[in-house]
Design a protein around this motif. Sequence first.
Motif, mmCIF file in Angstrom:
data_model
loop_
_atom_site.group_PDB
_atom_site.id
_atom_site.type_symbol
_atom_site.label_atom_id
_atom_site.label_comp_id
_atom_site.label_asym_id
_atom_site.label_seq_id
_atom_site.Cartn_x
_atom_site.Cartn_y
_atom_site.Cartn_z
ATOM 1 N N ARG A 149 -5.635 -2.994 -0.870
ATOM 2 C CA ARG A 149 -6.982 -3.661 -0.640
ATOM 3 C C ARG A 149 -7.421 -4.562 -2.102
ATOM 4 N NH1 ARG A 149 -5.432 -1.762 2.817
ATOM 5 N NH2 ARG A 149 -4.344 -4.076 2.813
ATOM 6 N N LEU A 150 -7.488 -3.862 -3.268
ATOM 7 C CA LEU A 150 -7.593 -4.463 -4.365
ATOM 8 C C LEU A 150 -6.922 -5.815 -4.387
ATOM 9 C CD1 LEU A 150 -8.005 -1.454 -6.582
ATOM 10 C CD2 LEU A 150 -9.759 -2.730 -5.686
ATOM 11 N N MET A 151 -5.834 -5.697 -4.130
ATOM 12 C CA MET A 151 -4.793 -6.924 -4.301
ATOM 13 C C MET A 151 -5.229 -7.943 -3.366
ATOM 14 S SD MET A 151 -2.916 -6.050 -6.865
ATOM 15 C CE MET A 151 -1.672 -7.251 -6.684
ATOM 16 N N ASP A 152 -5.685 -7.628 -2.266
ATOM 17 C CA ASP A 152 -6.063 -8.373 -1.184
ATOM 18 C C ASP A 152 -7.458 -9.298 -1.858
ATOM 19 O OD1 ASP A 152 -4.171 -7.998 0.705
ATOM 20 O OD2 ASP A 152 -5.459 -6.693 1.776
ATOM 21 N N TYR A 153 -8.277 -8.458 -2.430
ATOM 22 C CA TYR A 153 -9.513 -8.982 -3.092
ATOM 23 C C TYR A 153 -9.253 -10.110 -4.049
ATOM 24 C CZ TYR A 153 -11.481 -4.887 -1.008
ATOM 25 O OH TYR A 153 -11.761 -3.613 -0.175
ATOM 26 N N ARG A 154 -8.025 -9.693 -4.784
ATOM 27 C CA ARG A 154 -7.753 -10.801 -5.885
ATOM 28 C C ARG A 154 -7.244 -12.280 -5.354
ATOM 29 N NH1 ARG A 154 -5.547 -8.656 -10.950
ATOM 30 N NH2 ARG A 154 -4.889 -10.740 -11.372
ATOM 31 N N LYS A 155 -6.851 -12.081 -4.186
ATOM 32 C CA LYS A 155 -6.567 -13.333 -3.368
ATOM 33 C C LYS A 155 -7.795 -14.311 -3.094
ATOM 34 C CE LYS A 155 -2.633 -11.245 -1.145
ATOM 35 N NZ LYS A 155 -1.903 -10.748 0.109
ATOM 36 N N TYR A 185 -6.906 -4.807 -12.962
ATOM 37 C CA TYR A 185 -8.571 -5.292 -13.072
ATOM 38 C C TYR A 185 -9.119 -4.877 -14.430
ATOM 39 C CZ TYR A 185 -9.237 -6.736 -7.964
ATOM 40 O OH TYR A 185 -9.161 -7.150 -6.876
ATOM 41 N N ARG A 186 -10.309 -5.259 -14.754
ATOM 42 C CA ARG A 186 -10.662 -5.198 -16.108
ATOM 43 C C ARG A 186 -12.034 -4.487 -15.407
ATOM 44 N NH1 ARG A 186 -14.820 -7.357 -19.145
ATOM 45 N NH2 ARG A 186 -14.664 -9.366 -17.999
ATOM 46 N N VAL A 187 -12.360 -3.408 -15.856
ATOM 47 C CA VAL A 187 -13.667 -2.612 -15.655
ATOM 48 C C VAL A 187 -14.910 -2.956 -16.441
ATOM 49 C CG1 VAL A 187 -14.841 -0.452 -15.374
ATOM 50 C CG2 VAL A 187 -12.679 -0.495 -14.847
ATOM 51 N N PRO A 226 -5.203 -10.659 -15.808
ATOM 52 C CA PRO A 226 -3.889 -11.470 -15.256
ATOM 53 C C PRO A 226 -3.097 -10.386 -14.275
ATOM 54 C CG PRO A 226 -4.178 -11.190 -17.741
ATOM 55 C CD PRO A 226 -5.274 -10.309 -17.025
ATOM 56 N N VAL A 227 -2.508 -11.158 -13.359
ATOM 57 C CA VAL A 227 -1.629 -10.208 -12.207
ATOM 58 C C VAL A 227 -0.698 -9.391 -12.917
ATOM 59 C CG1 VAL A 227 -0.454 -10.553 -10.100
ATOM 60 C CG2 VAL A 227 -2.313 -12.175 -10.747
ATOM 61 N N PRO A 228 -0.652 -8.161 -12.847
ATOM 62 C CA PRO A 228 0.562 -7.240 -13.224
ATOM 63 C C PRO A 228 1.670 -7.968 -12.963
ATOM 64 C CG PRO A 228 -1.150 -6.117 -12.488
ATOM 65 C CD PRO A 228 -1.517 -7.524 -11.791
#
Length: 309
Positions: A149-155, A185-187, A226-228
């Motif tokens: 889900r976190l990768m989806d939010y990045r999009k 992500y950066r917290v 940045p995308v890992p």
Amino acid sequence: MHGMHTRVPKHFVLEERLERYADALEPAPRQWRGLWAEACHPLDPAHPGQNYREVRLDMGCGKGTFTVEAARREPDVLFVGIDYEPLCLAYAAQRAIEAGTKNVIFVPARGDEVSELFAPGELALVYLNFPTPFPRSKRASLRLTHLDRLMDYRKVLAPGGAVQLKTDSQPLRDFTLTQLQIAGYRVVWSTDDCRTVLPDDPVTGYEARLTAKGASVFGIRAVPGPVPEHVVQTAKLSLVDYLPQDLSTMGYIPHGMERTVTNLRNLEAKGKERDLAAQSRRMQAGREAARKAGHAASGGQTGHTGRQA
């Protein structure tokens, strides 16, 4: 997307409610992908082509308590609430219509459909308010803070866009931190008391209900970095692995984990009983061995020496 199910009141007809409050519902959201800020803005012949300043997503919006109040406070922002329970959406739409809030719309959808509903860079903020924890590892992919889900939010997040979590679950908070790291992500901040960071944020229905039971509200705000190069799930997926070592120290049990913690406590108690029983048997065996050894030694000292002629 929540674990608390809404009770249906007597004489409540879902279809009639959905029709009555249809102006606050969007049953075919995919057609507005990339167009939400403009398409949902009220028409003004004097100022055609107006857009909302930004679009924010409330994932698992429930009855819309937070969504509608947040929209009321920021009328130049469009709030989109997503939930898969039609009953919750009916209540949320009713709340929006009765409040006269124009800058909020509710959508029937699942958490894994975000990138189908919004275009790249379309969202400024994704709210994750008290999402269902799904404690078992085999259902971990359903969590709204799972790596996928976190990768989806990045999009769909705009530059500088953020994901913001509120939860009563310390295990879910700690699991989420592992997922944010893997997803790059950066917290921005992480807290054990969200009210100290967001004192004026609207109170969700879940927050009011759970804090009344003694819950703390954990929170995280994070932005994509940045995308890992390599995105590989390496975290423990069962929320049991994020519970305290000593369960007796837990006063409040996170919503959705009550049965799990109760079962673990029962197993722990039975284990302690078995350990005590085994210790008691060992001590009894030791005492018996000592008694036999003492008896043998005593018998050797007082035995007959025989009769002299």
